[in-house]
Design a protein around this motif. Sequence first.
Motif, PDB file in Angstrom:
ATOM      1  N   UNK A 135       0.859  -1.184   0.000  1.00 47.71           N
ATOM      2  CA  UNK A 135       0.000   0.000   0.000  1.00 47.71           C
ATOM      3  C   UNK A 135       0.893   1.230   0.000  1.00 47.71           C
ATOM      4  N   UNK A 136       0.667   2.123  -0.982  1.00 45.32           N
ATOM      5  CA  UNK A 136       1.512   3.307  -1.096  1.00 45.32           C
ATOM      6  C   UNK A 136       0.747   4.479  -1.706  1.00 45.32           C
ATOM      7  N   UNK A 137       1.277   5.693  -1.471  1.00 44.15           N
ATOM      8  CA  UNK A 137       0.718   6.914  -2.054  1.00 44.15           C
ATOM      9  C   UNK A 137       1.263   7.103  -3.455  1.00 44.15           C
ATOM     10  N   UNK A 138       0.378   7.558  -4.362  1.00 41.76           N
ATOM     11  CA  UNK A 138       0.812   7.900  -5.708  1.00 41.76           C
ATOM     12  C   UNK A 138      -0.113   8.989  -6.243  1.00 41.76           C
ATOM     13  N   UNK A 139       0.399  10.179  -6.426  1.00 38.11           N
ATOM     14  CA  UNK A 139      -0.317  11.311  -7.000  1.00 38.11           C
ATOM     15  C   UNK A 139      -1.655  11.576  -6.299  1.00 38.11           C
ATOM     16  N   UNK A 140      -1.638  11.639  -4.975  1.00 35.62           N
ATOM     17  CA  UNK A 140      -2.833  11.967  -4.207  1.00 35.62           C
ATOM     18  C   UNK A 140      -3.802  10.821  -4.022  1.00 35.62           C
ATOM     19  N   UNK A 141      -3.409   9.629  -4.417  1.00 33.70           N
ATOM     20  CA  UNK A 141      -4.257   8.445  -4.261  1.00 33.70           C
ATOM     21  C   UNK A 141      -3.480   7.384  -3.499  1.00 33.70           C
ATOM     22  N   UNK A 142      -4.223   6.426  -2.946  1.00 35.27           N
ATOM     23  CA  UNK A 142      -3.603   5.301  -2.249  1.00 35.27           C
ATOM     24  C   UNK A 142      -3.780   4.066  -3.118  1.00 35.27           C
ATOM     25  N   UNK A 143      -2.663   3.454  -3.514  1.00 34.06           N
ATOM     26  CA  UNK A 143      -2.684   2.246  -4.340  1.00 34.06           C
ATOM     27  C   UNK A 143      -2.486   1.034  -3.438  1.00 34.06           C
ATOM     28  N   UNK A 144      -3.228  -0.035  -3.709  1.00 36.61           N
ATOM     29  CA  UNK A 144      -3.006  -1.339  -3.079  1.00 36.61           C
ATOM     30  C   UNK A 144      -2.764  -2.331  -4.195  1.00 36.61           C
ATOM     31  N   UNK A 145      -1.554  -2.877  -4.242  1.00 39.68           N
ATOM     32  CA  UNK A 145      -1.227  -3.851  -5.279  1.00 39.68           C
ATOM     33  C   UNK A 145      -0.616  -5.086  -4.635  1.00 39.68           C
ATOM     34  N   UNK A 146      -0.678  -6.195  -5.360  1.00 37.02           N
ATOM     35  CA  UNK A 146      -0.129  -7.460  -4.891  1.00 37.02           C
ATOM     36  C   UNK A 146       1.067  -7.823  -5.761  1.00 37.02           C
ATOM     37  N   UNK A 147       2.115  -8.339  -5.113  1.00 33.89           N
ATOM     38  CA  UNK A 147       3.333  -8.717  -5.836  1.00 33.89           C
ATOM     39  C   UNK A 147       3.997  -9.886  -5.127  1.00 33.89           C
ATOM     40  N   UNK A 148       4.776 -10.637  -5.897  1.00 33.80           N
ATOM     41  CA  UNK A 148       5.510 -11.762  -5.321  1.00 33.80           C
ATOM     42  C   UNK A 148       6.883 -11.360  -4.810  1.00 33.80           C
ATOM     43  N   UNK A 149       7.422 -10.243  -5.311  1.00 30.79           N
ATOM     44  CA  UNK A 149       8.762  -9.829  -4.908  1.00 30.79           C
ATOM     45  C   UNK A 149       8.748  -8.391  -4.418  1.00 30.79           C
ATOM     46  N   UNK A 150       9.229  -8.187  -3.201  1.00 24.67           N
ATOM     47  CA  UNK A 150       9.405  -6.857  -2.618  1.00 24.67           C
ATOM     48  C   UNK A 150      10.764  -6.853  -1.936  1.00 24.67           C
ATOM     49  N   UNK A 151      11.587  -5.858  -2.259  1.00 27.13           N
ATOM     50  CA  UNK A 151      12.943  -5.799  -1.705  1.00 27.13           C
ATOM     51  C   UNK A 151      13.438  -4.355  -1.702  1.00 27.13           C
ATOM     52  N   UNK A 152      14.499  -4.086  -0.943  1.00 30.21           N
ATOM     53  CA  UNK A 152      15.105  -2.757  -1.032  1.00 30.21           C
ATOM     54  C   UNK A 152      15.574  -2.532  -2.470  1.00 30.21           C
ATOM     55  N   UNK A 153      15.349  -1.351  -2.990  1.00 24.36           N
ATOM     56  CA  UNK A 153      15.716  -1.055  -4.373  1.00 24.36           C
ATOM     57  C   UNK A 153      17.188  -0.816  -4.561  1.00 24.36           C
ATOM     58  N   UNK A 154      17.626  -0.854  -5.802  1.00 24.90           N
ATOM     59  CA  UNK A 154      19.014  -0.552  -6.128  1.00 24.90           C
ATOM     60  C   UNK A 154      19.296   0.925  -5.915  1.00 24.90           C
ATOM     61  N   UNK A 155      18.266   1.753  -6.045  1.00 23.51           N
ATOM     62  CA  UNK A 155      18.398   3.183  -5.796  1.00 23.51           C
ATOM     63  C   UNK A 155      18.173   3.440  -4.309  1.00 23.51           C
ATOM     64  N   UNK A 156      19.017   4.230  -3.714  1.00 24.06           N
ATOM     65  CA  UNK A 156      18.918   4.509  -2.278  1.00 24.06           C
ATOM     66  C   UNK A 156      17.582   5.186  -1.958  1.00 24.06           C
ATOM     67  N   UNK A 157      16.871   4.657  -0.956  1.00 20.35           N
ATOM     68  CA  UNK A 157      15.617   5.245  -0.517  1.00 20.35           C
ATOM     69  C   UNK A 157      14.400   4.749  -1.276  1.00 20.35           C
ATOM     70  N   UNK A 158      14.555   3.707  -2.076  1.00 16.21           N
ATOM     71  CA  UNK A 158      13.441   3.169  -2.855  1.00 16.21           C
ATOM     72  C   UNK A 158      13.191   1.705  -2.493  1.00 16.21           C
ATOM     73  N   UNK A 159      11.945   1.282  -2.659  1.00  9.40           N
ATOM     74  CA  UNK A 159      11.536  -0.113  -2.510  1.00  9.40           C
ATOM     75  C   UNK A 159      11.250  -0.642  -3.909  1.00  9.40           C
ATOM     76  N   UNK A 160      11.769  -1.822  -4.214  1.00  3.65           N
ATOM     77  CA  UNK A 160      11.546  -2.431  -5.529  1.00  3.65           C
ATOM     78  C   UNK A 160      10.430  -3.462  -5.436  1.00  3.65           C
ATOM     79  N   UNK A 161       9.470  -3.344  -6.335  1.00  7.15           N
ATOM     80  CA  UNK A 161       8.351  -4.288  -6.394  1.00  7.15           C
ATOM     81  C   UNK A 161       8.371  -4.938  -7.769  1.00  7.15           C
ATOM     82  N   UNK A 162       8.239  -6.266  -7.803  1.00  6.50           N
ATOM     83  CA  UNK A 162       8.274  -6.993  -9.074  1.00  6.50           C
ATOM     84  C   UNK A 162       7.289  -8.157  -9.033  1.00  6.50           C
ATOM     85  N   UNK A 163       7.016  -8.711 -10.190  1.00  2.69           N
ATOM     86  CA  UNK A 163       6.128  -9.853 -10.363  1.00  2.69           C
ATOM     87  C   UNK A 163       4.725  -9.540  -9.813  1.00  2.69           C
ATOM     88  N   UNK A 164       4.095  -8.528 -10.415  1.00  2.00           N
ATOM     89  CA  UNK A 164       2.759  -8.089 -10.002  1.00  2.00           C
ATOM     90  C   UNK A 164       1.728  -9.184 -10.217  1.00  2.00           C
TER      91      UNK A 164
END
Length: 98
Positions: free
Chosen positions: A10-39
């Motif tokens: 669950x995250x904010x995006x452009x004034x809305x709250x998104x709820x998405x499902x994914x199989x992979x969640x990990x710290x991103x390669x970019x500092x301060x980001x979360x990487x989500x994959x396999x939606x």
Amino acid sequence: MSKRHLYKVTFYNQGRVYEIFAKKVAPGELYGFIEIADFQFNELTELIVDPSEEKLKNEFANVERCQIPMHAVIRIDEVKKLGASKIKFLEGKETNIT
């Protein structure tokens, strides 16, 4: 036997709250980001069309990995079952999907 993980993010995006499902969640390669994959999207509700879920399917159709800023993430839950992905509007914000 390895356990398959499924996450509801669950995250904010452009004034809305998104709820998405994914199989992979990990710290991103970019500092301060979360990487989500396999939606994962619920395919069982094809007879009943949810406009917000269809919008999310279209928005993430060709996305392999998504980098979300850490400060935009509300929560990440490990879940047992796949649910419906949604877009929720914040109170006082626009309530129609265009």
